[in-house]
Design a protein around this motif. Structure first.
Motif, PDB file in Angstrom:
ATOM      1  N   MET A  57       1.172  28.008  57.337  1.00  0.00           N
ATOM      2  CA  MET A  57       0.526  28.454  56.103  1.00  0.00           C
ATOM      3  C   MET A  57      -0.979  28.189  56.207  1.00  0.00           C
ATOM      4  N   SER A  58      -1.775  29.148  55.770  1.00  0.00           N
ATOM      5  CA  SER A  58      -3.223  29.016  55.874  1.00  0.00           C
ATOM      6  C   SER A  58      -3.748  27.991  54.880  1.00  0.00           C
ATOM      7  N   PRO A  59      -4.929  27.383  55.184  1.00  0.00           N
ATOM      8  CA  PRO A  59      -5.536  26.440  54.231  1.00  0.00           C
ATOM      9  C   PRO A  59      -5.796  27.080  52.868  1.00  0.00           C
ATOM     10  N   ARG A  60      -6.143  28.372  52.870  1.00  0.00           N
ATOM     11  CA  ARG A  60      -6.410  29.051  51.594  1.00  0.00           C
ATOM     12  C   ARG A  60      -5.143  29.157  50.758  1.00  0.00           C
ATOM     13  N   GLN A  61      -4.007  29.464  51.397  1.00  0.00           N
ATOM     14  CA  GLN A  61      -2.745  29.541  50.668  1.00  0.00           C
ATOM     15  C   GLN A  61      -2.319  28.155  50.197  1.00  0.00           C
ATOM     16  N   LEU A  62      -2.549  27.140  51.039  1.00  0.00           N
ATOM     17  CA  LEU A  62      -2.231  25.777  50.632  1.00  0.00           C
ATOM     18  C   LEU A  62      -3.053  25.357  49.424  1.00  0.00           C
ATOM     19  N   PHE A  63      -4.334  25.744  49.424  1.00  0.00           N
ATOM     20  CA  PHE A  63      -5.200  25.425  48.282  1.00  0.00           C
ATOM     21  C   PHE A  63      -4.615  26.039  47.009  1.00  0.00           C
ATOM     22  N   ALA A  64      -4.226  27.308  47.089  1.00  0.00           N
ATOM     23  CA  ALA A  64      -3.660  28.006  45.925  1.00  0.00           C
ATOM     24  C   ALA A  64      -2.379  27.328  45.450  1.00  0.00           C
ATOM     25  N   ASP A  65      -1.487  27.012  46.405  1.00  0.00           N
ATOM     26  CA  ASP A  65      -0.213  26.396  46.036  1.00  0.00           C
ATOM     27  C   ASP A  65      -0.414  24.999  45.451  1.00  0.00           C
ATOM     28  N   GLU A  66      -1.325  24.220  46.056  1.00  0.00           N
ATOM     29  CA  GLU A  66      -1.590  22.861  45.558  1.00  0.00           C
ATOM     30  C   GLU A  66      -2.185  22.905  44.159  1.00  0.00           C
ATOM     31  N   LEU A  67      -3.059  23.878  43.927  1.00  0.00           N
ATOM     32  CA  LEU A  67      -3.691  23.988  42.607  1.00  0.00           C
ATOM     33  C   LEU A  67      -2.656  24.318  41.544  1.00  0.00           C
ATOM     34  N   LYS A  68      -1.821  25.285  41.851  1.00  0.00           N
ATOM     35  CA  LYS A  68      -0.785  25.690  40.877  1.00  0.00           C
ATOM     36  C   LYS A  68       0.177  24.541  40.628  1.00  0.00           C
ATOM     37  N   SER A  69       0.591  23.847  41.692  1.00  0.00           N
ATOM     38  CA  SER A  69       1.529  22.735  41.551  1.00  0.00           C
ATOM     39  C   SER A  69       0.912  21.596  40.751  1.00  0.00           C
ATOM     40  N   ALA A  70      -0.345  21.244  41.063  1.00  0.00           N
ATOM     41  CA  ALA A  70      -1.010  20.157  40.343  1.00  0.00           C
ATOM     42  C   ALA A  70      -1.162  20.495  38.873  1.00  0.00           C
ATOM     43  N   ARG A  71      -1.486  21.744  38.589  1.00  0.00           N
ATOM     44  CA  ARG A  71      -1.652  22.164  37.194  1.00  0.00           C
ATOM     45  C   ARG A  71      -0.336  22.083  36.441  1.00  0.00           C
ATOM     46  N   GLN A  72       0.745  22.516  37.069  1.00  0.00           N
ATOM     47  CA  GLN A  72       2.031  22.529  36.386  1.00  0.00           C
ATOM     48  C   GLN A  72       2.635  21.132  36.224  1.00  0.00           C
ATOM     49  N   LEU A  73       2.263  20.210  37.124  1.00  0.00           N
ATOM     50  CA  LEU A  73       2.783  18.854  37.026  1.00  0.00           C
ATOM     51  C   LEU A  73       1.934  17.967  36.115  1.00  0.00           C
ATOM     52  N   TYR A  74       0.735  18.452  35.797  1.00  0.00           N
ATOM     53  CA  TYR A  74      -0.173  17.691  34.938  1.00  0.00           C
ATOM     54  C   TYR A  74       0.348  17.723  33.502  1.00  0.00           C
ATOM     55  N   VAL A  75       0.349  16.578  32.859  1.00  0.00           N
ATOM     56  CA  VAL A  75       0.794  16.514  31.465  1.00  0.00           C
ATOM     57  C   VAL A  75      -0.422  16.666  30.571  1.00  0.00           C
ATOM     58  N   SER A  76      -0.508  17.771  29.845  1.00  0.00           N
ATOM     59  CA  SER A  76      -1.656  18.029  28.985  1.00  0.00           C
ATOM     60  C   SER A  76      -1.536  17.262  27.680  1.00  0.00           C
ATOM     61  N   GLY A  77      -2.573  17.400  26.856  1.00  0.00           N
ATOM     62  CA  GLY A  77      -2.579  16.718  25.569  1.00  0.00           C
ATOM     63  C   GLY A  77      -1.470  17.196  24.654  1.00  0.00           C
ATOM     64  N   LEU A  78      -0.946  18.385  24.917  1.00  0.00           N
ATOM     65  CA  LEU A  78       0.138  18.932  24.104  1.00  0.00           C
ATOM     66  C   LEU A  78       1.494  18.502  24.621  1.00  0.00           C
ATOM     67  N   GLY A  79       1.507  17.736  25.717  1.00  0.00           N
ATOM     68  CA  GLY A  79       2.774  17.224  26.229  1.00  0.00           C
ATOM     69  C   GLY A  79       3.405  18.076  27.298  1.00  0.00           C
ATOM     70  N   GLY A  80       2.899  19.280  27.523  1.00  0.00           N
ATOM     71  CA  GLY A  80       3.489  20.159  28.530  1.00  0.00           C
ATOM     72  C   GLY A  80       2.554  20.343  29.702  1.00  0.00           C
ATOM     73  N   PRO A  81       2.913  21.261  30.614  1.00  0.00           N
ATOM     74  CA  PRO A  81       2.044  21.532  31.765  1.00  0.00           C
ATOM     75  C   PRO A  81       0.668  22.022  31.318  1.00  0.00           C
ATOM     76  N   LEU A  82      -0.301  21.833  32.165  1.00  0.00           N
ATOM     77  CA  LEU A  82      -1.660  22.275  31.877  1.00  0.00           C
ATOM     78  C   LEU A  82      -1.740  23.781  32.075  1.00  0.00           C
ATOM     79  N   SER A  83      -2.203  24.486  31.071  1.00  0.00           N
ATOM     80  CA  SER A  83      -2.326  25.942  31.199  1.00  0.00           C
ATOM     81  C   SER A  83      -3.571  26.285  32.011  1.00  0.00           C
ATOM     82  N   GLN A  84      -3.632  27.519  32.473  1.00  0.00           N
ATOM     83  CA  GLN A  84      -4.823  27.961  33.201  1.00  0.00           C
ATOM     84  C   GLN A  84      -6.064  27.871  32.315  1.00  0.00           C
ATOM     85  N   THR A  85      -5.897  28.169  31.049  1.00  0.00           N
ATOM     86  CA  THR A  85      -7.020  28.099  30.108  1.00  0.00           C
ATOM     87  C   THR A  85      -7.502  26.664  29.950  1.00  0.00           C
ATOM     88  N   GLU A  86      -6.567  25.718  29.837  1.00  0.00           N
ATOM     89  CA  GLU A  86      -6.941  24.314  29.683  1.00  0.00           C
ATOM     90  C   GLU A  86      -7.617  23.785  30.946  1.00  0.00           C
TER      91      GLU A  86
END
Length: 269
Positions: free
Chosen positions: A1-30
């Motif tokens: 897997m290319s570094p660029r694809q890894l960057f994309a996957d890591e970003l999406k995964s980190a965002r979805q695993l992040y607990v936002s102030g609303l208690g759920g995953p972090l949205s792209q807007t947040e």
């Protein structure tokens, strides 16, 4: 897997695993709000569409506490955009214990400021978008991380006097660049020298040359020209080039006198 694809996957995964102030995953807007960018930029990054803005990886590392993971992936992505020869050179540079630079034309990339680099890159590609230029500047400045680490390489740079005096950028940009050279020269592991214009001809006069010595004490010589580069590893040719570099340092002004010349030039701008 290319570094660029890894960057994309890591970003999406980190965002979805992040607990936002609303208690759920972090949205792209947040995430966009936290990173001071737009939702569309986050979406493009997660879909590997377009270059990575150079200021965002470090911000993502801060937000997700990923200890430089996004910054490293960004650097690997930037390196992949270069031909194989340049990628090999940059990989060797990152591991080098000493870096010797000779330049008859411009300040070497390892010592450039953002403004100076932007001027050069814009002149070299006038049709590039601002985002593309920013990505190229970021990739170039990322190389300087080796100078800020806990064990920086020993750096010696010999610059032709014309490099100091040629005004290839606006006065404020040139002043910043010259000030940066002075700052680098004050470091314990970096020495900056200027070769006077009346110096005699030498083996390396044709173009910029870099000597990179790895932890195994093997040295490679990198010679660059317009859109081309070569890596010299033959021991005899490396020895001849190293002798020529030693001659250059002997002909050049001392580090102290070089700093005085740089300060004098700053006063003329």
């Amino acid at each position: 897997m290319s570094p660029r694809q890894l960057f994309a996957d890591e970003l999406k995964s980190a965002r979805q695993l992040y607990v936002s102030g609303l208690g759920g995953p972090l949205s792209q807007t947040e995430l966009a709000r936290k990173a001071r960018t737009s939702k569309s930029t986050i979406s493009r990054l997660e879909n590997t569409a377009g270059p990575i803005p150079p200021e965002l990886p470090a911000l993502f590392d801060q937000i997700f506490k990923t200890d430089g993971r996004f910054k490293r992936l960004y650097e690997e992505t930037a390196a992949q955009s270069f031909p194989e020869l340049y990628r090999r050179r940059m990989a060797f540079e990152r591991a080098a214990v000493s870096v010797w630079e000779w330049s008859p034309t411009i300040v070497p990339g390892l010592l450039q400021t953002g403004g100076y680099a932007r001027t050069l890159l814009r002149a070299g590609d006038p049709r590039a978008s601002e985002q593309e230029i920013a990505a190229q500047v970021g990739a170039r400045l990322a190389r300087q991380d080796i100078l800020r680490g806990s064990a920086p390489p020993d750096v010696r740079a010999v610059l032709c006097e014309s490099v100091i005096k040629r005004r290839i950028a606006p006065a404020d940009v040139m002043r910043d660049q010259l000030a940066a050279l002075l700052a680098y020269g004050e470091g314990r592991t970096t020495r900056i020298q200027v070769l006077p214009l009346d110096a005699e001809a030498h083996l390396l006069i044709d173009g910029p040359t870099s000597f990179l010595t790895g932890p195994n004490h093997v040295t490679m010589v990198c010679v660059e020209a317009y859109r081309t580069a070569s890596i010299i590893e033959d021991p005899e040719h490396v020895r001849k080039a190293a002798r020529a570099y030693d001659d250059l340092t002997g002909e050049a002004l001392s580090a102290r006198d070089s700093a005085d010349l740089i300060r004098d030039q700053m006063e003329t701008l």
